[in-house]
Design a protein around this motif. Sequence first.
Motif, short mmCIF file in Angstrom:
data_model
loop_
_atom_site.label_atom_id
_atom_site.label_comp_id
_atom_site.label_asym_id
_atom_site.label_seq_id
_atom_site.Cartn_x
_atom_site.Cartn_y
_atom_site.Cartn_z
N MET A 215 -12.68 -48.79 29.43
CA MET A 215 -13.32 -47.79 28.62
C MET A 215 -12.39 -47.46 27.50
N THR A 216 -12.87 -47.33 26.38
CA THR A 216 -11.99 -47.04 25.29
C THR A 216 -12.02 -45.58 25.00
N GLY A 217 -11.06 -45.25 24.25
CA GLY A 217 -11.09 -43.93 23.68
C GLY A 217 -11.97 -44.03 22.47
N PRO A 218 -11.67 -43.23 21.50
CA PRO A 218 -12.48 -43.26 20.28
C PRO A 218 -12.51 -44.65 19.69
N THR A 219 -13.54 -44.90 18.91
CA THR A 219 -13.63 -46.22 18.29
C THR A 219 -12.46 -46.41 17.34
N SER A 220 -12.15 -47.66 17.03
CA SER A 220 -11.03 -47.96 16.15
C SER A 220 -11.19 -47.29 14.80
N PHE B 151 -22.99 -47.93 39.20
CA PHE B 151 -22.36 -48.83 38.24
C PHE B 151 -22.25 -50.22 38.82
N ASN B 152 -22.46 -51.23 37.96
CA ASN B 152 -22.34 -52.62 38.37
C ASN B 152 -21.95 -53.46 37.17
N ASP B 153 -20.68 -53.70 37.00
CA ASP B 153 -20.15 -54.59 35.98
C ASP B 153 -20.18 -53.98 34.58
N GLY B 154 -19.27 -54.45 33.76
CA GLY B 154 -19.17 -53.97 32.40
C GLY B 154 -18.02 -54.64 31.69
N MET B 155 -17.88 -54.34 30.43
CA MET B 155 -16.78 -54.86 29.64
C MET B 155 -16.64 -54.01 28.38
N CYS B 156 -15.59 -54.26 27.65
CA CYS B 156 -15.33 -53.51 26.43
C CYS B 156 -15.92 -54.25 25.24
N VAL C 1 -19.01 -50.84 27.70
CA VAL C 1 -20.42 -51.15 27.88
C VAL C 1 -20.56 -51.51 29.34
N VAL C 2 -21.28 -50.67 30.07
CA VAL C 2 -21.36 -50.81 31.52
C VAL C 2 -22.81 -50.67 31.96
N GLY C 3 -23.17 -51.46 32.95
CA GLY C 3 -24.53 -51.41 33.46
C GLY C 3 -24.59 -50.80 34.84
N THR C 4 -25.81 -50.52 35.25
CA THR C 4 -26.05 -50.02 36.60
C THR C 4 -27.08 -50.93 37.26
N ASN C 5 -27.21 -50.77 38.55
CA ASN C 5 -28.29 -51.47 39.24
C ASN C 5 -29.06 -50.47 40.08
N SER C 6 -30.32 -50.80 40.36
CA SER C 6 -31.19 -49.96 41.17
C SER C 6 -30.85 -50.17 42.64
N GLN C 7 -30.71 -49.10 43.39
CA GLN C 7 -30.36 -49.19 44.80
C GLN C 7 -31.55 -49.06 45.73
N LEU D 270 -28.21 -49.87 30.80
CA LEU D 270 -27.01 -50.41 30.18
C LEU D 270 -26.52 -49.33 29.24
N LEU D 271 -25.26 -48.89 29.42
CA LEU D 271 -24.70 -47.76 28.70
C LEU D 271 -23.54 -48.17 27.82
N SER D 272 -23.33 -47.43 26.75
CA SER D 272 -22.14 -47.52 25.93
C SER D 272 -21.46 -46.16 26.03
N ILE D 273 -20.16 -46.15 26.41
CA ILE D 273 -19.44 -44.90 26.66
C ILE D 273 -18.15 -44.89 25.86
N THR D 274 -17.91 -43.81 25.12
CA THR D 274 -16.67 -43.67 24.36
C THR D 274 -15.66 -42.89 25.19
N GLY D 275 -14.41 -42.91 24.77
CA GLY D 275 -13.34 -42.18 25.45
C GLY D 275 -13.55 -40.69 25.45
N GLU D 276 -14.33 -40.17 24.49
CA GLU D 276 -14.64 -38.74 24.47
C GLU D 276 -15.77 -38.40 25.42
N GLY D 277 -16.42 -39.43 25.98
CA GLY D 277 -17.51 -39.20 26.92
C GLY D 277 -18.89 -39.28 26.33
N ARG D 278 -19.02 -39.61 25.04
CA ARG D 278 -20.35 -39.79 24.47
C ARG D 278 -20.98 -41.03 25.10
N THR D 279 -22.18 -40.85 25.63
CA THR D 279 -22.88 -41.93 26.32
C THR D 279 -24.18 -42.22 25.60
#
Length: 185
Positions: free
Chosen positions: A1-6, A132-137, A144-150, A159-168
């Motif tokens: 997970m990154t912090g703020p964008t570059s 949560f199920n898998d992701g990458m930067c 960028v992280v995904g989820t799966n249905s249980q 499929l989510l995009s999350i910043t270091g400040e927590g914006r989703t």
Amino acid sequence: MTGPTSEQHGAGHPDAIRPEAVEPGGSGTQGDVWEVVVPLGCECGERPLWDDRTGTVVSVDIPSGRLLRTTPSTTTPWPTKEWVLGANAGVAVLRETGGVAVALDAAIVLLDEDARPTRDPIPVELPHDAQFNDGMCDPAGRLVVGTNSQAGGPPNGVLLSITGEGRTDVLLDGVHESNRSEERR
């Protein structure tokens, strides 16, 4: 997970995640030969990745909530450090400043190389019966992280995009299971 964008704070921000290179051999194409190198006893191991800074392989076991750091060796078995994080661990990604970001239950936690938190968890609202199920930067340093249905019902993963400040931001919804860049509806 990154912090703020570059663009906001630069790639060297302490919470920034390292953009990952494409691994040789692709992502499990037909005909690939898989071999167990280190028997870690994972029920559902996810996203092993090479940390060139520490010379280790980092991975998680989703249901046990274990974070694993394995050191390649000429001895067998390879030495592995293990931390039980106490929640489902969907993915771990490398941070630019060292350590990892781990998607746990309904939060992203930022940890140093010894799995000590470096800040408060970043809460993430997940759909009912999703984990949560898998992701990458991504190249901008967001997780960028995904989820799966249980529950086995209709697809409610995202499929989510999350910043270091927590914006989703929701990039895609109605997902059964997300793995790497191949999303299945």
